[in-house]
Motif scaffolding. Structure first.
Motif, PDB file in Angstrom:
ATOM      1  N   CYS A   8       0.856  -1.183   0.000  1.00 39.12           N
ATOM      2  CA  CYS A   8       0.000   0.000   0.000  1.00 39.12           C
ATOM      3  C   CYS A   8       0.894   1.236   0.000  1.00 39.12           C
ATOM      4  N   CYS A   9       0.421   2.304  -0.641  1.00 42.56           N
ATOM      5  CA  CYS A   9       1.107   3.586  -0.595  1.00 42.56           C
ATOM      6  C   CYS A   9       0.087   4.667  -0.266  1.00 42.56           C
ATOM      7  N   ALA A  10       0.570   5.742   0.367  1.00 43.20           N
ATOM      8  CA  ALA A  10      -0.351   6.808   0.767  1.00 43.20           C
ATOM      9  C   ALA A  10      -0.490   7.885  -0.294  1.00 43.20           C
ATOM     10  N   THR A  11       0.513   8.008  -1.166  1.00 39.28           N
ATOM     11  CA  THR A  11       0.490   9.059  -2.184  1.00 39.28           C
ATOM     12  C   THR A  11       0.936   8.469  -3.520  1.00 39.28           C
ATOM     13  N   VAL A  12       0.645   9.191  -4.595  1.00 33.27           N
ATOM     14  CA  VAL A  12       1.111   8.757  -5.916  1.00 33.27           C
ATOM     15  C   VAL A  12       2.636   8.741  -5.941  1.00 33.27           C
ATOM     16  N   GLY A  13       3.252   9.722  -5.286  1.00 33.94           N
ATOM     17  CA  GLY A  13       4.712   9.776  -5.256  1.00 33.94           C
ATOM     18  C   GLY A  13       5.314   8.537  -4.609  1.00 33.94           C
ATOM     19  N   GLU A  14       4.760   8.125  -3.478  1.00 31.50           N
ATOM     20  CA  GLU A  14       5.236   6.888  -2.850  1.00 31.50           C
ATOM     21  C   GLU A  14       5.097   5.707  -3.807  1.00 31.50           C
ATOM     22  N   ALA A  15       3.948   5.643  -4.477  1.00 30.12           N
ATOM     23  CA  ALA A  15       3.710   4.530  -5.404  1.00 30.12           C
ATOM     24  C   ALA A  15       4.724   4.546  -6.538  1.00 30.12           C
ATOM     25  N   GLU A  16       5.021   5.737  -7.056  1.00 29.94           N
ATOM     26  CA  GLU A  16       6.011   5.840  -8.132  1.00 29.94           C
ATOM     27  C   GLU A  16       7.377   5.323  -7.658  1.00 29.94           C
ATOM     28  N   VAL A  17       7.795   5.762  -6.480  1.00 29.71           N
ATOM     29  CA  VAL A  17       9.110   5.345  -5.973  1.00 29.71           C
ATOM     30  C   VAL A  17       9.152   3.827  -5.797  1.00 29.71           C
ATOM     31  N   MET A  18       8.093   3.254  -5.267  1.00 26.79           N
ATOM     32  CA  MET A  18       8.092   1.806  -5.042  1.00 26.79           C
ATOM     33  C   MET A  18       8.089   1.047  -6.371  1.00 26.79           C
ATOM     34  N   VAL A  19       7.280   1.489  -7.312  1.00 24.68           N
ATOM     35  CA  VAL A  19       7.236   0.806  -8.612  1.00 24.68           C
ATOM     36  C   VAL A  19       8.587   0.921  -9.317  1.00 24.68           C
ATOM     37  N   TYR A  20       9.168   2.107  -9.295  1.00 23.40           N
ATOM     38  CA  TYR A  20      10.438   2.290 -10.013  1.00 23.40           C
ATOM     39  C   TYR A  20      11.590   1.594  -9.301  1.00 23.40           C
TER      40      TYR A  20
END
Lengths: 364, 364
Positions: free
Chosen positions: A69-81
């Motif tokens: 789970c991520c709280a923000t789009v930015g967190e999600a981007e960092v995790m995916v990348y």
């Protein structure tokens, strides 16, 4: 990368204030959670907001997590990348730029979003069609927290219908976080209220399923309710985050997880016999619930009385006599907001620095 | 540098939560302070802990500052390496690494340090001799705040003697921050308590001068006491920081400075008629004194009721009806700790982004 010169050094030599994680305790926490969930056959999609650190996200995936789970789009981007294959953005994403980012991220990894507003559903669908991505969607039910989420079953059904009607997105399940239950100290009361919240979510899931909708995922729970939801029939996955680090708040609940996260600080002043001032304050530890506690390895108690930006003023019991230059570990009342203050964490094993992990998603 | 693509865009289009500074208000605040201090003939060494931003430090120097104060060695390094010629590290620096850093910095710029412990004085002196740097030192007097600083005139005299005895360092003056006076709302009471604190500091300065010691600098005051200390005979310079931005706490004091700093946030949920949830929480605004306020440019009041990590839950008055996607400016109760949450700030003039300034010393 310059900071990597600290690797191999004793933890007492690193510059303070410093965020420190004991990797053996961290690993034991991961194993404790994984063992429990294997036993009750519930999935975990741990919340990366707690650590914002790809190195820990990958440890969680290796320990059996089905995604993060991520709280923000930015967190999600960092995790995916950083190589995480599936992320759930566990908050409503509304403004056009953020929607565009989330949808484009869905072209690079599996992305799940949550919604509580029909117009937002249509906007996400339009963006998904524009960029040729398929986005998985969960409908968000308020299970008593009073923050986001549909406030009634009727509103939730309407929302789910809107998702089903919208091309480019796909209904996958229901989402409901019982944030209001996490910190209830009494185990019985916490269990009762957690089961009530889980019950609302599972009943909603069944209602939608009964209407022929696709409900594969029923997602709830945090660290304070992980084993309430984990055993609640119909909850398919939990979103706990803090179990990896623990903090002063969760310590009060008697959970089987160890305190792996501390903030190391130095005594910078002893202006009176019963006062010591440390070099960690509001910019290095979050006191939003209560003041941090001090792990004094000598004798005597050290109590934090107040924090200013770069200082903790502590009151010493008779036996405590820390000297300027002495270093001690502080335990924050809230791990997630404390981690958010640092760009990296010192990873320690047996008192020596083993690694420095970037908190890569800190302000992403 | 990617972020610079926002330059020229309307502020409503930038991603939220975002730290926003209105540069016209900022410039007026700098001018207001400079005009006042020119009139009363007192110097300012503004505190860089508030902004941690070299671009603002240089604006302060151009507005007549004699140097900057910094809260940490890291802040001082960032300011010196960005071209600031003189910094006062306005906190006790004790651990050996930090002392080594401060002393080495003194080879690249004029560095002033403050002390309240004789052993610390000897350690700084030893490091200064080892690295061949000359460090200027102020002795720190507690003027009622109860944090660091000598607790008596006798202790201060002893400390000053230790500085004079120690080769490699040079006594320059006395330092005393009346932190306990800053937020007293009543002007008369604030003035009385500020003058009391300033009086203690000036008397101590005279005592040391009378003993033949070199006291050129008598440094005190923050934004809440800038014009109390500014007019107090014997105070040579003030350390105010927040006057450039202001915040909810200082707004209550009726100071002549404008609110130049806000956090822009987006409505992400309207789950009920009287509730709006915004996408700024504890990780994007510091509520340590009280909850932020919302500048609603429409009709009706919007009151922040609670904050979680990425959310503010607000209560709407009858007339207020923000829609998901609407953006509004929040005013934090404390500017310094809010700035500390961001790596950069959006600099806005007349509603459009003019620059993006790195908060380069954020966790230095």
């Amino acid at each position: 990368m310059y900071a990597q010169g600290w690797i191999g050094m004793p933890v007492e030599q690193i510059p303070t204030p410093a965020l420190v994680v004991d990797v053996e305790k961290l690993d034991r926490n991961l194993a404790t959670m994984a063992d429990y969930l294997a036993r009750v056959k519930t999935n975990i999609r741990p919340h990366a907001k707690t650590h914002k650190t790809p190195a820990i996200g990958h440890k969680q995936m290796r320990a059996g997590a089905i995604g993060l789970c991520c709280a923000t789009v930015g967190e999600a981007e960092v995790m995916v990348y950083s190589g995480i294959p599936e992320v759930m953005i566990a908050n409503e994403i509304v403004d056009p730029l953020s929607v565009r980012r989330a949808v484009n991220l869905a072209r690079q990894a599996r992305v799940l979003m949550i919604v509580d507003d029909p117009e937002n559903v249509r906007n996400i669908g339009a963006a998904a069609r524009q960029y040729g991505a398929m986005v998985d969607v969960l409908v968000d039910l308020d299970v008593g927290q009073g923050r986001c989420g549909a406030r009634s079953l009727e509103a939730l059904v309407e929302l789910a219908r809107e998702v089903e009607r919208t091309k480019g997105i796909r209904l996958r399940g229901v989402f409901g976080y019982e944030g209001h239950v996490q910190f209830i100290p009494d185990r019985q009361e916490r269990t009762a209220k957690g089961q009530d919240a889980n019950g609302r979510l599972v009943r909603a899931a069944k209602e939608l399923s009964g209407l022929g909708m696709n409900i594969e995922i029923v997602s709830g729970a945090g660290t304070g309710t992980y084993d309430i939801a984990g055993e609640f029939p119909g909850i398919t996955e939990i979103q706990a985050g803090s179990y990896i680090f623990m903090d002063g708040t969760y310590q009060k609940l008697g959970l089987p997880f160890e305190q792996s996260l501390t903030v190391l600080a130095t005594v910078v002043s002893r202006p009176a016999a019963d006062i010591a001032v440390f070099d960690v304050g509001l910019k290095g530890i979050s006191p939003e619930r209560f003041n941090p506690s001090v792990q004094n390895c000598g004798t005597g108690a050290i109590e934090v009385k107040s924090l200013s930006e770069e200082h903790s003023v502590t009151r010493l019991s008779d036996a405590a006599d820390p000297r300027p230059g002495d270093k001690m570990h502080f335990i924050p009342s809230h791990c997630c907001t404390t981690v958010n203050l640092y760009d990296s964490m010192f990873v320690v094993r047996q008192g020596r620095v083993e690694a420095i992990w970037p908190v890569a998603a800190r302000r992403a």
